[in-house]
Motif scaffolding. Structure first.
Motif, PDB file in Angstrom:
ATOM      1  N   LEU A   1       0.836  -6.375  -4.332  1.00 17.47           N
ATOM      2  CA  LEU A   1       0.589  -6.707  -3.247  1.00 17.47           C
ATOM      3  C   LEU A   1       1.108  -5.621  -2.118  1.00 17.47           C
ATOM      4  O   LEU A   1       2.381  -5.286  -2.038  1.00 17.47           O
ATOM      5  N   ALA A   2       0.393  -5.272  -1.152  1.00 19.54           N
ATOM      6  CA  ALA A   2       0.738  -4.270  -0.065  1.00 19.54           C
ATOM      7  C   ALA A   2       0.710  -5.097   1.363  1.00 19.54           C
ATOM      8  O   ALA A   2      -0.156  -5.813   1.659  1.00 19.54           O
ATOM      9  N   GLU A   3       1.833  -4.822   2.190  1.00 20.39           N
ATOM     10  CA  GLU A   3       1.661  -5.479   3.344  1.00 20.39           C
ATOM     11  C   GLU A   3       0.598  -4.802   4.276  1.00 20.39           C
ATOM     12  O   GLU A   3       0.097  -3.643   4.280  1.00 20.39           O
ATOM     13  N   TYR A   4      -0.203  -5.827   4.931  1.00 17.64           N
ATOM     14  CA  TYR A   4      -1.290  -5.701   5.621  1.00 17.64           C
ATOM     15  C   TYR A   4      -0.928  -5.324   6.892  1.00 17.64           C
ATOM     16  O   TYR A   4      -0.002  -5.402   7.699  1.00 17.64           O
ATOM     17  N   SER A   5      -1.789  -4.226   7.646  1.00 15.41           N
ATOM     18  CA  SER A   5      -1.684  -3.416   8.747  1.00 15.41           C
ATOM     19  C   SER A   5      -2.947  -3.146   9.299  1.00 15.41           C
ATOM     20  O   SER A   5      -4.062  -2.556   8.673  1.00 15.41           O
ATOM     21  N   PRO A   6      -3.529  -3.537  10.295  1.00 17.68           N
ATOM     22  CA  PRO A   6      -4.827  -3.298  11.109  1.00 17.68           C
ATOM     23  C   PRO A   6      -5.024  -1.561  11.040  1.00 17.68           C
ATOM     24  O   PRO A   6      -6.367  -1.548  11.104  1.00 17.68           O
ATOM     25  N   THR A   7      -4.153  -0.945  10.912  1.00 16.01           N
ATOM     26  CA  THR A   7      -4.660   0.469  11.318  1.00 16.01           C
ATOM     27  C   THR A   7      -4.818   1.114  10.029  1.00 16.01           C
ATOM     28  O   THR A   7      -5.063   2.435  10.094  1.00 16.01           O
ATOM     29  N   ARG A   8      -4.303   0.452   8.765  1.00 15.52           N
ATOM     30  CA  ARG A   8      -4.389   1.169   7.677  1.00 15.52           C
ATOM     31  C   ARG A   8      -5.884   1.247   6.943  1.00 15.52           C
ATOM     32  O   ARG A   8      -6.753   0.162   7.105  1.00 15.52           O
ATOM     33  N   LYS A   9      -6.178   2.461   6.228  1.00 14.22           N
ATOM     34  CA  LYS A   9      -7.510   1.991   5.619  1.00 14.22           C
ATOM     35  C   LYS A   9      -7.516   2.106   4.341  1.00 14.22           C
ATOM     36  O   LYS A   9      -6.399   2.075   3.742  1.00 14.22           O
ATOM     37  N   TRP A  10      -8.388   1.908   3.641  1.00 15.34           N
ATOM     38  CA  TRP A  10      -8.326   1.643   2.133  1.00 15.34           C
ATOM     39  C   TRP A  10      -7.477   2.663   1.172  1.00 15.34           C
ATOM     40  O   TRP A  10      -6.925   2.218   0.240  1.00 15.34           O
ATOM     41  N   GLN A  11      -7.690   3.926   1.698  1.00 21.18           N
ATOM     42  CA  GLN A  11      -6.791   4.793   1.026  1.00 21.18           C
ATOM     43  C   GLN A  11      -5.421   4.885   0.976  1.00 21.18           C
ATOM     44  O   GLN A  11      -4.737   5.161   0.047  1.00 21.18           O
ATOM     45  N   ASP A  12      -4.893   4.264   2.349  1.00 20.19           N
ATOM     46  CA  ASP A  12      -3.492   3.949   2.457  1.00 20.19           C
ATOM     47  C   ASP A  12      -2.911   2.946   1.503  1.00 20.19           C
ATOM     48  O   ASP A  12      -2.029   3.069   1.105  1.00 20.19           O
ATOM     49  N   TYR A  13      -3.880   1.919   1.273  1.00 17.74           N
ATOM     50  CA  TYR A  13      -3.332   1.002   0.303  1.00 17.74           C
ATOM     51  C   TYR A  13      -3.233   1.440  -1.072  1.00 17.74           C
ATOM     52  O   TYR A  13      -2.364   1.085  -1.809  1.00 17.74           O
ATOM     53  N   ILE A  14      -4.170   2.435  -1.420  1.00 12.26           N
ATOM     54  CA  ILE A  14      -4.006   3.180  -2.801  1.00 12.26           C
ATOM     55  C   ILE A  14      -2.683   3.770  -2.883  1.00 12.26           C
ATOM     56  O   ILE A  14      -2.111   3.845  -3.849  1.00 12.26           O
ATOM     57  N   ASP A  15      -2.395   4.593  -1.802  1.00 11.64           N
ATOM     58  CA  ASP A  15      -1.062   5.295  -1.633  1.00 11.64           C
ATOM     59  C   ASP A  15       0.060   4.539  -1.924  1.00 11.64           C
ATOM     60  O   ASP A  15       0.961   4.753  -2.547  1.00 11.64           O
TER      61      ASP A  15
ATOM     62  N   LEU B   1      -3.926 -17.759   6.214  1.00 12.05           N
ATOM     63  CA  LEU B   1      -3.940 -16.118   6.447  1.00 12.05           C
ATOM     64  C   LEU B   1      -2.953 -15.292   5.577  1.00 12.05           C
ATOM     65  O   LEU B   1      -1.836 -15.350   6.037  1.00 12.05           O
ATOM     66  N   PHE B   2      -3.314 -14.735   4.663  1.00  5.60           N
ATOM     67  CA  PHE B   2      -2.440 -13.874   3.892  1.00  5.60           C
ATOM     68  C   PHE B   2      -2.379 -12.435   4.619  1.00  5.60           C
ATOM     69  O   PHE B   2      -3.260 -11.741   4.555  1.00  5.60           O
ATOM     70  N   LEU B   3      -1.016 -12.087   5.144  1.00  7.50           N
ATOM     71  CA  LEU B   3      -0.793 -10.941   5.572  1.00  7.50           C
ATOM     72  C   LEU B   3      -0.509  -9.719   4.573  1.00  7.50           C
ATOM     73  O   LEU B   3       0.271  -9.002   4.867  1.00  7.50           O
ATOM     74  N   THR B   4      -1.299  -9.774   3.507  1.00  6.93           N
ATOM     75  CA  THR B   4      -1.026  -8.860   2.494  1.00  6.93           C
ATOM     76  C   THR B   4      -2.654  -8.305   1.977  1.00  6.93           C
ATOM     77  O   THR B   4      -3.313  -9.102   2.206  1.00  6.93           O
TER      78      THR B   4
ATOM     79  N   VAL C   1     -15.733  -0.090  -1.733  1.00  7.15           N
ATOM     80  CA  VAL C   1     -14.827   0.040  -0.793  1.00  7.15           C
ATOM     81  C   VAL C   1     -15.573   0.929   0.232  1.00  7.15           C
ATOM     82  O   VAL C   1     -15.011   0.888   1.455  1.00  7.15           O
ATOM     83  N   GLY C   2     -16.643   1.888   0.077  1.00  9.84           N
ATOM     84  CA  GLY C   2     -17.063   2.920   1.065  1.00  9.84           C
ATOM     85  C   GLY C   2     -17.568   2.125   2.028  1.00  9.84           C
ATOM     86  O   GLY C   2     -17.753   2.657   3.139  1.00  9.84           O
ATOM     87  N   SER C   3     -18.267   1.006   1.619  1.00 11.70           N
ATOM     88  CA  SER C   3     -19.245   0.148   2.625  1.00 11.70           C
ATOM     89  C   SER C   3     -18.362  -0.692   3.423  1.00 11.70           C
ATOM     90  O   SER C   3     -18.977  -1.346   4.402  1.00 11.70           O
ATOM     91  N   ALA C   4     -17.215  -1.037   3.203  1.00 10.84           N
ATOM     92  CA  ALA C   4     -16.302  -1.478   3.785  1.00 10.84           C
ATOM     93  C   ALA C   4     -15.840  -1.221   5.162  1.00 10.84           C
ATOM     94  O   ALA C   4     -14.747  -0.002   4.790  1.00 10.84           O
ATOM     95  N   LYS C   5     -16.028  -1.214   6.176  1.00 12.52           N
ATOM     96  CA  LYS C   5     -15.531  -0.731   7.331  1.00 12.52           C
ATOM     97  C   LYS C   5     -13.949  -0.776   7.765  1.00 12.52           C
ATOM     98  O   LYS C   5     -13.248   0.259   7.973  1.00 12.52           O
ATOM     99  N   THR C   6     -13.583  -1.882   7.268  1.00 12.81           N
ATOM    100  CA  THR C   6     -12.056  -2.182   7.456  1.00 12.81           C
ATOM    101  C   THR C   6     -11.768  -3.114   6.285  1.00 12.81           C
ATOM    102  O   THR C   6     -12.243  -3.745   5.386  1.00 12.81           O
ATOM    103  N   ILE C   7     -10.388  -2.957   6.058  1.00  7.74           N
ATOM    104  CA  ILE C   7      -9.659  -3.827   4.916  1.00  7.74           C
ATOM    105  C   ILE C   7      -9.095  -4.999   5.823  1.00  7.74           C
ATOM    106  O   ILE C   7      -8.393  -4.637   6.722  1.00  7.74           O
TER     107      ILE C   7
END
Length: 455
Positions: free
Chosen positions: A390-404, A375-378, A431-437
């Motif tokens: 690589l950005a650290e994974y968080s279940p609360t983040r949306k795809w725009q957050d990772y772009i930021d 399991l990659f937590l990134t 990315v728009g059809s992906a409910k979560t990252i």
């Protein structure tokens, strides 16, 4: 060149003759060493005791006779007679051999050694080689009976002037299938089925004991078949005299000692090879046998690799499949991912789904290889962003957050064409059809293509 002596001489069986060199040791009141050779008339001369005829006598007889004669001639003196050098003589090899002519041998040389030194030619018989004696006697050398069954009586010790004649093999019979030494044998006079069974070493433990098939030609092109019980063959009850072209076929027990095996690697507690019961054991059973998942196992990304029949083996893919992620270099990991995506018989399984119902819990087959991914937590963000990486994974983040987190889009970014490659399935979606990252996902921002107003 003389064929060498194999092992020590047995005094009870070795027969002395002209040319043998002996050594006499005397000790006690008289100490002396005497070296002498058996004369052409077969005698040796003992100092102080006279001549003794030893030709045609065993070495043991000569030793005993010498000791008694010395004891009679010299009081308080003991004697020991020993062999120093064996005499040599010539035998002749003719027929289908690589080197015809004379060969120097000793009285302990066997016929098989002389034939081996001469070398059998292609097509030479192995079981009907004739040893012709000066006396007119005819002996048979059977190389297969000696080599395969240890029959020394069919491998005579050579005598001075022997002629060995190697004929061409013209009649054959064969044993095929579940024998310890299946092969075609050339026939010798008096051969029966039991003869060849002994030469073949008998049946294998995996041989079916139900029956065997005996085939015989009744004419040059017509054959007949006879089913025989294996017990009758082994007991000798079914023991026909063999003819040219006869064949016996023994069969194997299907699945004898076969064990179906699967392998599992990656993020489980006890990776390795496991035996399975075909038609019974499933992927969930295998996971349980390993002791379960390690802490960093990606339960949603279990790869089941199934062997493809008739397809060549991918050696590099098999090697990488058995490595953990920490054992791979970046280039090896990239190559493995590419091969994994191209492999037609790779099935991705979500353990949480198969645990709910056996409908999606695959039945295991022999040769299956299972790999549990880490399991990659990134989340990887690349392409037209200011700081790819690589950005650290968080279940609360949306795809725009990772772009930021990657510094935002560049001026060349095609914002509406961002894609996500799913870590678990390998699917590429907008990315728009992906409910979560999800952890391990790869986000790609392509470059915008400018329109040419002059086009």
């Amino acid at each position: 060149m003389v064929i060498g002596q194999a092992g020590p001489v047995d005094p009870s069986t070795y027969v002395l003759g002209p040319g043998d060199v002996l050594q006499l040791e005397l000790w006690g009141r008289l100490t002396r060493t005497v070296l002498f050779e058996v004369s052409p008339d077969g005698k040796v001369f003992l100092p102080g005791a006279g001549a003794i005829e030893v030709a045609g006598k065993s070495l043991a007889w000569a030793q005993q006779r010498t000791s008694s004669m010395i004891a009679e001639s010299f009081r308080g003196v003991q004697a020991d007679l020993r062999m120093v050098r064996l005499r040599t003589f010539r035998v002749y090899v003719a027929g289908l051999v690589g080197r015809q002519g004379a060969i120097d041998v000793t009285p302990v040389t066997r016929a098989s050694e002389a034939v081996t030194a001469a070398g059998l030619a292609t097509g030479a018989a192995r079981r009907t080689i004739e040893v012709r004696r000066r006396s007119g006697a005819r002996l048979r050398l059977d190389l297969d009976s000696f080599d395969l069954a240890g029959r020394q009586d069919l491998d005579p010790v050579l005598e001075d002037g022997d002629v060995l004649v190697v004929p061409r093999g013209v009649e054959f019979a064969s044993l095929r299938g579940a024998f310890k030494n299946p092969r075609t044998f050339d026939l010798a006079p008096g051969d029966s089925l039991s003869t060849l069974l002994r030469l073949a070493g008998g049946l294998l433990p995996s041989a079916s004991r139900d029956r065997a098939l005996f085939v015989r030609f009744t004419s040059p092109t017509v054959r007949e078949s006879l089913w025989l019980t294996v017990r009758a063959i082994e007991s000798g009850a079914a023991n026909p005299t063999l003819r040219d072209g006869d064949a016996l076929f023994a069969f194997f027990v299907a699945g004898y000692h076969d064990v179906a095996l699967v392998e599992i690697f990656g993020e489980v507690l006890r990776p390795g090879t496991y035996p399975i019961a075909l038609g019974k054991d499933r992927l969930s059973d295998l996971i349980q046998w390993t002791g379960g998942f390690r802490a960093m196992a990606n339960r949603a990304s279990i790869n089941l690799v199934r062997a493809s029949e008739g397809v060549g083996q991918d050696v590099e893919f098999d090697r990488l499949l058995r490595l953990s992620r920490s054992e791979m270099t970046e280039s090896e990991n990239a190559a493995f991912r590419t091969r994994l995506a191209e492999h037609k018989n790779v099935f991705r399984v979500d353990y949480d789904q198969l645990a709910k119902t056996k409908q999606v819990d695959p039945m295991l087959r022999a040769g299956d290889v299972v790999r549990v991914e880490p399991l990659f937590l990134t989340v990887r963000v690349d392409g037209e962003v200011k700081h790819p990486g690589l950005a650290e994974y968080s279940p609360t983040r949306k795809w725009q957050d990772y772009i930021d987190l990657a510094g935002g889009f560049t001026d060349r970014a095609a914002i509406g064409a961002v894609r996500v490659s799913r870590a678990g399935t390998g699917q590429v979606v907008k990315v728009g059809s992906a409910k979560t990252i999800q952890p391990g996902d790869f986000m790609w921002v392509p470059e915008r293509h400018d329109l040419d107003s002059w086009g």
